[in-house]
Design an enzyme around this catalytic site. Structure first.
Site, PDB file in Angstrom:
ATOM      1  N   GLU A 287      88.513  32.426  88.561  1.00 49.88           N
ATOM      2  CA  GLU A 287      88.399  32.672  87.127  1.00 49.88           C
ATOM      3  C   GLU A 287      86.937  33.049  86.888  1.00 49.88           C
ATOM      4  O   GLU A 287      86.081  32.192  86.705  1.00 49.88           O
ATOM      5  CB  GLU A 287      88.765  31.428  86.312  1.00 49.88           C
ATOM      6  CG  GLU A 287      88.847  31.725  84.822  1.00 49.88           C
ATOM      7  CD  GLU A 287      88.218  30.660  83.937  1.00 49.88           C
ATOM      8  OE1 GLU A 287      88.260  30.817  82.718  1.00 49.88           O
ATOM      9  OE2 GLU A 287      87.658  29.688  84.469  1.00 49.88           O
TER      10      GLU A 287
ATOM     11  N   ASP B 256      88.150  27.248  88.862  1.00 52.30           N
ATOM     12  CA  ASP B 256      87.777  27.296  87.459  1.00 52.30           C
ATOM     13  C   ASP B 256      86.297  27.638  87.279  1.00 52.30           C
ATOM     14  O   ASP B 256      85.444  27.215  88.061  1.00 52.30           O
ATOM     15  CB  ASP B 256      88.072  25.927  86.827  1.00 52.30           C
ATOM     16  CG  ASP B 256      87.764  25.879  85.354  1.00 52.30           C
ATOM     17  OD1 ASP B 256      88.399  26.625  84.598  1.00 52.30           O
ATOM     18  OD2 ASP B 256      86.882  25.092  84.961  1.00 52.30           O
TER      19      ASP B 256
END
Length: 631
Positions: free
Chosen positions: A365, A312
């Protein structure tokens, strides 16, 4: 397992990537009759003056069971507490050298956490009898970059609930067969779970982690989560875990200000505090922090058999000025805004993952143009296997939100992604981030009346599934959920009684079936040899036509009509003559369309077009995608 001198050497160096095997709480078996056994505790707290274990076994009395500081100046405190077994609640009471600071902390390496809102750690054994041997033997093939990846992103607590029981969420063991049945029926290859690591605030969706080594107790025990992964593997479904090494919350029992000093985070808030997320930023320049994070990544791959980690907020790790104004950040030693310590950490992490688990993947990401994110470290890349294509997502959604009459003026938003489509190993994400924070649902962002909204949504998915790159769709999108996603509510399963919603679900099912059965749609996703434009310039009629190719001569023709006008006798050049079969048509009545099309097949004629010796005369349905293959 006891810490050895070699362990301490690697611990100080920042290469101790199995720290969970020795730090934390580990059961000590009885060695002779009458020996009660116990638990060995070890915690890193270099600035503590004293550390003791407190818990339900000693009435939470501080100082009763002290730990000893190792004589090697590693900062590790350790000791065995007799009689403490699995299920015991505990914390560390830390008396700091700093200004009399005293605090009760959860164990950073705990394998289980108490059910929130309670915050104690739980002594636990991670034994489990795995039954996924067949999956693990073929995992390298299933997780290959040349394999089909159709990912169903899932939030465990809101996928499906039990309204008869005060709307409670399902447990890991209840979710396992339900998710496997549903995902298998729709043909997804992988499930991606929003973070399962323990988090105190449910509304953070798991992205504010305090228990990095503990699956959330909200849904069951560690073994229950192992059962979930095991069951999906036995059904042939890969499991991807969201992983958050970028920041952590400031809850008192967590990592922040752990021993009275900024141990896991930077002391200077310009480096150690994230203003957008109101959370602390890991200090990647500290060896022991790198140990913690890398050990955690490998832990989920090894102990829980995860098939990939989606990392993330990588952009927030890479840039020192991420989310900050001028004067709110500190440049690196060369005066730049790159976080050099984070860069080196990510490289070493990916090297370790692919060294020890070559049949898994790491997925970034990463929302900027940082070069070579998914390229090997030996050529200067960050070493990830895959990267989310945020540019494709933003451009495509912006285009499809336009009224079709205006799309001709924005045609470049559709075609731009192919200029860089092979610069990284891309995943095309329509994730949870696109249906929260007031953005509404995907179907709600489509223009026109209800019929046109659903036609646009089917067109979006058809374009996505035929565009180069792996696929990711957030739950609810597969049947056109109308309301924005909320973590405290179940998906709108009741809408499947309506034909247009059920039609979208059938469309996604059939897209997945064709996708997996057609190597040309996935085998060369990351090579320009797998894609050819037929015509990318027909902005006036808002039509795109292109070919997808595999390495063995297989080819797929895709024609997308982004207007509600039927295009009669639309000529498309093709590389070969003969019959071309209409494999999928998003305007078919079965999907909720108007039933326009080419009656199942078209014969190529010897009229050259688009630089090719043959051509098809197609009837392009409104707001629809056609997928054809030669017989």
């Amino acid at each position: 397992m006891l810490l050895t001198e070699l362990d301490i050497y690697h611990f100080r160096e920042g290469t101790y990537f199995r720290a969970y095997e020795t730090l934390g709480a580990h059961l000590v078996p009885a060695v002779r009759q009458g020996d009660p056994g116990g638990t060995r505790f070890a915690v890193w707290a270099p600035n503590a003056a004293a550390v003791s274990v407190i818990g339900d076994f000693n009435g939470w009395r501080r100082g009763r069971n002290p730990l000893n500081s190792r004589p090697d100046s590693s900062g590790i405190w350790e000791g065995v507490v007799p009689g403490v077994g699995a299920g015991t609640l505990y914390k560390y009471h830390i008396a700091s050298r700093e200004r009399g600071y005293k605090v009760d902390k959860a164990d950073p390496y705990a394998f289980r956490a108490e059910l929130p809102p309670r915050t104690a750690s739980v002594v636990w054994d991670l034994g489990y009898d795995w039954q996924d041997g067949a999956w693990m033997r073929r995992r390298a093939e299933a997780n290959s970059l040349s394999a089909p990846w159709s990912i169903y992103e899932l939030h465990l607590g809101s996928w499906r609930r039990v309204p008869e029981e005060h709307d409670r969420y399902l447990s890991y063991r209840e979710l396992a067969p339900a998710v496997a049945d549903y995902v298998s029926a729709l043909g997804f290859t992988h499930v991606e779970l929003m973070p399962v690591m323990e988090h105190p605030f449910y509304g953070s969706w798991g992205y504010q982690v305090t228990g990095y080594f503990a699956p959330s107790s909200r849904y069951g025990t560690p073994q229950d989560f192992m059962y979930f992964v095991d069951h999906l593997h036995q059904r042939g479904i890969g499991v991807i875990l969201d992983w958050v090494p970028s920041h952590f919350p400031s809850d008192e029992h967590g990592l922040a200000h752990f021993d009275g000093t900024h141990l896991y985070e930077h002391a200077d808030p310009r480096q150690g505090f994230h203003p957008e997320w109101n959370s602390s930023i890991f200090n990647y320049g500290r060896a022991e922090v790198r140990n913690f994070l890398a050990s955690n990544a490998l832990f989920w791959l090894e102990v829980y058999h995860a098939d990939a980690l989606r990392v993330d907020a990588v952009a927030s790790m890479l840039y020192l000025d991420y989310g900050r104004k001028a004067g709110e950040w500190i440049p690196n030693r060369f005066g730049g805004h790159e976080n050099l310590d984070a860069v080196e950490f990510l490289k070493s992490l990916n090297l370790a993952v692919y060294r020890d688990h070559a049949d898994t993947q790491t997925i970034a990401e990463e929302s900027t143009a940082w070069p070579m994110v998914s390229r090997p470290t030996y050529i200067g890349g960050l070493g990830f296997g895959l990267k989310w294509n945020m540019g494709w997502m933003h451009d495509t959604l912006r285009y499809l939100q336009l009224d079709p009459v205006h799309r001709k003026y924005h045609h470049g938003r559709l075609t731009f992604s192919l200029w860089y489509a092979f610069s990284e190993n891309f995943v095309l994400p329509l994730s949870h981030d696109e249906v929260v924070h007031g953005k509404g649902s995907l179907i709600g962002r489509m223009p026109g009346d209800e019929w046109q909204q659903f036609a646009n949504l089917r067109l979006l998915y058809g374009y996505m599934w035929t565009h180069p790159g792996k696929k990711l769709l957030f739950m609810g999108g597969e049947f056109g959920q109308k309301r924005e996603w909320h973590h405290d509510e179940s998906l709108e399963w009741h809408v499947l009684r309506y034909p247009l919603h059920a039609g979208v679900q059938r469309w996604v099912r059939d897209l997945n079936a064709l996708y997996q059965a057609t190597p040309a749609l996935y085998q060369q996703d990351f090579s320009d040899a797998g894609f050819q434009w037929i015509d990318c310039d027909d902005a006036y009629e808002s039509v795109l036509t292109f070919l997808r190719l595999d390495g063995g001569g297989g080819q797929v023709l895709v024609a997308c009509n982004f207007t509600p006008v039927v295009r009669e006798s639309y000529r498309v050049g093709v590389p070969r003559g003969g019959r071309w079969r209409e494999r999928l048509n998003s305007d078919a009545a079965d999907y909720g369309g108007s039933g326009q099309g080419n009656q199942g097949a078209v014969q190529a004629c010897d009229i050259a077009a688009h630089g090719r010796p043959h051509s098809l005369e197609l009837r392009l349905p409104p707001l629809a995608v056609l997928v054809l293959t030669p017989d």
